[in-house]
Design a protein around this motif. Sequence first.
Motif, PDB file in Angstrom:
ATOM      1  N   VAL A 126       0.865  -1.178   0.000  1.00 26.51           N
ATOM      2  CA  VAL A 126       0.000   0.000   0.000  1.00 26.51           C
ATOM      3  C   VAL A 126       0.901   1.228   0.000  1.00 26.51           C
ATOM      4  O   VAL A 126       1.736   1.394   0.902  1.00 26.51           O
ATOM      5  N   ASP A 127       0.756   2.078  -1.009  1.00 27.97           N
ATOM      6  CA  ASP A 127       1.518   3.316  -1.084  1.00 27.97           C
ATOM      7  C   ASP A 127       0.582   4.496  -0.858  1.00 27.97           C
ATOM      8  O   ASP A 127      -0.469   4.594  -1.510  1.00 27.97           O
ATOM      9  N   VAL A 128       0.954   5.366   0.059  1.00 28.81           N
ATOM     10  CA  VAL A 128       0.200   6.603   0.293  1.00 28.81           C
ATOM     11  C   VAL A 128       0.963   7.746  -0.361  1.00 28.81           C
ATOM     12  O   VAL A 128       2.172   7.896  -0.157  1.00 28.81           O
ATOM     13  N   LEU A 129       0.269   8.545  -1.145  1.00 33.26           N
ATOM     14  CA  LEU A 129       0.885   9.593  -1.959  1.00 33.26           C
ATOM     15  C   LEU A 129       0.380  10.963  -1.534  1.00 33.26           C
ATOM     16  O   LEU A 129      -0.833  11.167  -1.395  1.00 33.26           O
ATOM     17  N   ALA A 130       1.307  11.899  -1.331  1.00 35.01           N
ATOM     18  CA  ALA A 130       0.951  13.285  -1.009  1.00 35.01           C
ATOM     19  C   ALA A 130       1.455  14.169  -2.146  1.00 35.01           C
ATOM     20  O   ALA A 130       2.628  14.548  -2.183  1.00 35.01           O
ATOM     21  N   PHE A 131       0.566  14.472  -3.087  1.00 36.13           N
ATOM     22  CA  PHE A 131       0.928  15.285  -4.244  1.00 36.13           C
ATOM     23  C   PHE A 131       1.001  16.764  -3.855  1.00 36.13           C
ATOM     24  O   PHE A 131       0.422  17.194  -2.859  1.00 36.13           O
ATOM     25  N   GLY A 132       1.689  17.551  -4.692  1.00 34.30           N
ATOM     26  CA  GLY A 132       1.886  18.958  -4.354  1.00 34.30           C
ATOM     27  C   GLY A 132       1.319  19.962  -5.327  1.00 34.30           C
ATOM     28  O   GLY A 132       1.269  21.151  -5.024  1.00 34.30           O
ATOM     29  N   ASP A 133       0.897  19.534  -6.515  1.00 36.67           N
ATOM     30  CA  ASP A 133       0.434  20.498  -7.525  1.00 36.67           C
ATOM     31  C   ASP A 133      -0.913  20.080  -8.089  1.00 36.67           C
ATOM     32  O   ASP A 133      -1.040  19.796  -9.276  1.00 36.67           O
ATOM     33  N   GLU A 134      -1.915  20.050  -7.222  1.00 31.51           N
ATOM     34  CA  GLU A 134      -3.261  19.711  -7.690  1.00 31.51           C
ATOM     35  C   GLU A 134      -4.082  20.959  -7.999  1.00 31.51           C
ATOM     36  O   GLU A 134      -4.870  20.985  -8.941  1.00 31.51           O
ATOM     37  N   GLU A 135      -3.888  21.998  -7.212  1.00 34.42           N
ATOM     38  CA  GLU A 135      -4.724  23.185  -7.357  1.00 34.42           C
ATOM     39  C   GLU A 135      -4.329  24.051  -8.559  1.00 34.42           C
ATOM     40  O   GLU A 135      -5.156  24.784  -9.098  1.00 34.42           O
ATOM     41  N   GLY A 136      -3.059  24.003  -8.971  1.00 36.21           N
ATOM     42  CA  GLY A 136      -2.628  24.820 -10.098  1.00 36.21           C
ATOM     43  C   GLY A 136      -2.674  26.302  -9.796  1.00 36.21           C
ATOM     44  O   GLY A 136      -2.879  27.119 -10.696  1.00 36.21           O
ATOM     45  N   VAL A 137      -2.447  26.676  -8.542  1.00 35.89           N
ATOM     46  CA  VAL A 137      -2.563  28.073  -8.142  1.00 35.89           C
ATOM     47  C   VAL A 137      -1.308  28.868  -8.489  1.00 35.89           C
ATOM     48  O   VAL A 137      -1.393  30.021  -8.909  1.00 35.89           O
ATOM     49  N   ARG A 138      -0.138  28.270  -8.350  1.00 39.18           N
ATOM     50  CA  ARG A 138       1.098  29.037  -8.538  1.00 39.18           C
ATOM     51  C   ARG A 138       1.559  29.081  -9.989  1.00 39.18           C
ATOM     52  O   ARG A 138       1.889  30.149 -10.506  1.00 39.18           O
ATOM     53  N   PHE A 139       1.601  27.938 -10.648  1.00 39.55           N
ATOM     54  CA  PHE A 139       2.105  27.861 -12.021  1.00 39.55           C
ATOM     55  C   PHE A 139       0.961  27.537 -12.986  1.00 39.55           C
ATOM     56  O   PHE A 139      -0.069  27.015 -12.571  1.00 39.55           O
ATOM     57  N   PRO A 140       1.156  27.825 -14.274  1.00 39.87           N
ATOM     58  CA  PRO A 140       0.122  27.458 -15.263  1.00 39.87           C
ATOM     59  C   PRO A 140       0.149  25.971 -15.577  1.00 39.87           C
ATOM     60  O   PRO A 140       0.181  25.538 -16.723  1.00 39.87           O
ATOM     61  N   THR A 141       0.178  25.181 -14.535  1.00 41.39           N
ATOM     62  CA  THR A 141       0.115  23.720 -14.654  1.00 41.39           C
ATOM     63  C   THR A 141      -0.915  23.230 -13.653  1.00 41.39           C
ATOM     64  O   THR A 141      -1.167  23.880 -12.638  1.00 41.39           O
ATOM     65  N   VAL A 142      -1.499  22.099 -13.927  1.00 46.86           N
ATOM     66  CA  VAL A 142      -2.429  21.472 -13.003  1.00 46.86           C
ATOM     67  C   VAL A 142      -2.133  19.974 -13.016  1.00 46.86           C
ATOM     68  O   VAL A 142      -1.944  19.383 -14.088  1.00 46.86           O
ATOM     69  N   LEU A 143      -2.047  19.375 -11.857  1.00 50.20           N
ATOM     70  CA  LEU A 143      -1.815  17.931 -11.729  1.00 50.20           C
ATOM     71  C   LEU A 143      -0.428  17.518 -12.228  1.00 50.20           C
ATOM     72  O   LEU A 143      -0.222  16.364 -12.611  1.00 50.20           O
ATOM     73  N   SER A 144       0.541  18.418 -12.213  1.00 48.94           N
ATOM     74  CA  SER A 144       1.859  18.056 -12.732  1.00 48.94           C
ATOM     75  C   SER A 144       2.528  16.983 -11.882  1.00 48.94           C
ATOM     76  O   SER A 144       3.244  16.124 -12.416  1.00 48.94           O
ATOM     77  N   SER A 145       2.314  17.009 -10.561  1.00 54.11           N
ATOM     78  CA  SER A 145       2.984  16.027  -9.707  1.00 54.11           C
ATOM     79  C   SER A 145       2.402  14.627  -9.900  1.00 54.11           C
ATOM     80  O   SER A 145       3.139  13.639  -9.944  1.00 54.11           O
ATOM     81  N   SER A 146       1.072  14.524 -10.026  1.00 51.41           N
ATOM     82  CA  SER A 146       0.487  13.210 -10.293  1.00 51.41           C
ATOM     83  C   SER A 146       0.741  12.775 -11.737  1.00 51.41           C
ATOM     84  O   SER A 146       0.890  11.574 -12.008  1.00 51.41           O
ATOM     85  N   ALA A 147       0.823  13.727 -12.659  1.00 49.92           N
ATOM     86  CA  ALA A 147       1.148  13.380 -14.044  1.00 49.92           C
ATOM     87  C   ALA A 147       2.545  12.773 -14.139  1.00 49.92           C
ATOM     88  O   ALA A 147       2.780  11.847 -14.927  1.00 49.92           O
ATOM     89  N   ALA A 148       3.477  13.280 -13.339  1.00 50.26           N
ATOM     90  CA  ALA A 148       4.833  12.722 -13.356  1.00 50.26           C
ATOM     91  C   ALA A 148       4.819  11.275 -12.908  1.00 50.26           C
ATOM     92  O   ALA A 148       5.483  10.408 -13.501  1.00 50.26           O
ATOM     93  N   LEU A 149       4.051  10.975 -11.864  1.00 49.45           N
ATOM     94  CA  LEU A 149       3.969   9.599 -11.384  1.00 49.45           C
ATOM     95  C   LEU A 149       3.309   8.704 -12.431  1.00 49.45           C
ATOM     96  O   LEU A 149       3.685   7.545 -12.608  1.00 49.45           O
ATOM     97  N   ALA A 150       2.349   9.277 -13.158  1.00 49.65           N
ATOM     98  CA  ALA A 150       1.652   8.505 -14.188  1.00 49.65           C
ATOM     99  C   ALA A 150       2.446   8.414 -15.484  1.00 49.65           C
ATOM    100  O   ALA A 150       2.038   7.712 -16.421  1.00 49.65           O
ATOM    101  N   GLY A 151       3.571   9.130 -15.564  1.00 51.61           N
ATOM    102  CA  GLY A 151       4.404   9.071 -16.754  1.00 51.61           C
ATOM    103  C   GLY A 151       3.923   9.957 -17.886  1.00 51.61           C
ATOM    104  O   GLY A 151       4.298   9.744 -19.045  1.00 51.61           O
ATOM    105  N   THR A 152       3.120  10.989 -17.580  1.00 52.83           N
ATOM    106  CA  THR A 152       2.570  11.857 -18.623  1.00 52.83           C
ATOM    107  C   THR A 152       2.971  13.313 -18.425  1.00 52.83           C
ATOM    108  O   THR A 152       2.324  14.218 -18.953  1.00 52.83           O
TER     109      THR A 152
END
Length: 423
Positions: A126-152
């Motif tokens: 069981v892996d517990v993940l704490a992502f850091g870029d879900e809200e997209g408030v600071r940069f013009p990116t959204v979900l970049s941290s989970s996208a990296a884990l997903a390979g996208t």
Amino acid sequence: MSGLDIDRLGRRAEAMLEELAAISEEPDRLTRRYLTPEHKRAAHLVAQWMAEAGMTTAEDALGTIRGHYPMAGETPGANAVPRLLIGSHIDTVINAGKYDGMLGVVCGILAVEHFRDAERRMPFAVDVLAFGDEEGVRFPTVLSSSAALAGTFDPAWLDGKDRDGVTLDAAMRDYGLDPAAIPAAAMSRDEALAYVEIHIEQGPVLEHGDKPLGVVTSIAGQFRTRVTVSGMAGHAGTVPMPLRQDALLAAAEMTLAAEQIAKAHPEAAMVATVGQISVKPGAINVIPDRVEFVLDLRAASDAPRHAALQSFTARAEALAAARGCSVAFETYHDCPTAGCAPWLQDGLGRSIENLGLAAPRLVSGAGHDGQAMAGLTDFAMMFVRCNGGISHNPLEFSTVADMGAAVAALIRFIEDFTPPARS
């Protein structure tokens, strides 16, 4: 009812959320943007909790904290271990509530802690993940941290800048991360059995039905489009109204057009929002010559969402021309509608019903890391009732009883989890 101390689990969750909420960029309200010193402090606290719950911890190239609870008989350091992934995010919007995102991380930690205390291992990690870029408030990116884990992860995102002109690449380096290591953050499909996220509903459906928990069927698709309107600056006292090229007035008409377009598609549960706008030169006595705003457009299915964006751009161009202005568009986020896996929906539903509760199904209008994780594995979400459906607001609230039930349901889900056979 469940053999679990739901009140204790809920109070543990509340205490942990309160401790996380104290980590903020601002003294009087909760703001924690991606890759700030406060994000790092929160990440370190989460890693500490994971370690105390019996997990080994690591931080990947995007700052995601990964806690790993080994499977039965797992050899330390083994590669390609099959894992059930449980996660959410620890970044916040400006002036946030303390439950959005963080509750899902805390629920995962408390569930693992339960199995650690019972000295029980599963036939999967069981892996517990704490992502850091879900809200997209600071940069013009959204979900970049989970996208990296997903390979996208898209390398072009590294050039995106925050309001201070800091690129994502530079912020990562300042944080202590290595952008060159991003490809290594990707998890293989052989490792990822499924991704499950616990989250407050951020809407009123569960409360209206007097249901503590619910199962998500899909996450609405989303566009974020930056709109730049250009006009002509002039003296506020000397340029007659009919001769003005006022970029702000043109932009105002465009925001109203977005509202009208969304209202015309209730069948798609479409919503349009302009929550960020910049007016230049920004002087009281000068006609605005440049306005930038971001259109957030969402719908429960993709075809009407794409049609609506096309309709908006056409309307905006006509409105700009009518005022002697021009307009440009940059869609920097296009996240398709993501369906939750039926087998995971059923599993979450059974875990909720095993607590003696109903398990209603509902759509998520808000975006979540599950949309990125869908590029890696099947995913599903459990919603937790929140007071008044309020979110992205300090008034955000979920009761101890409902949070305890969410942790208990997650524990039952893990106990009964059996991934389908893979071909």
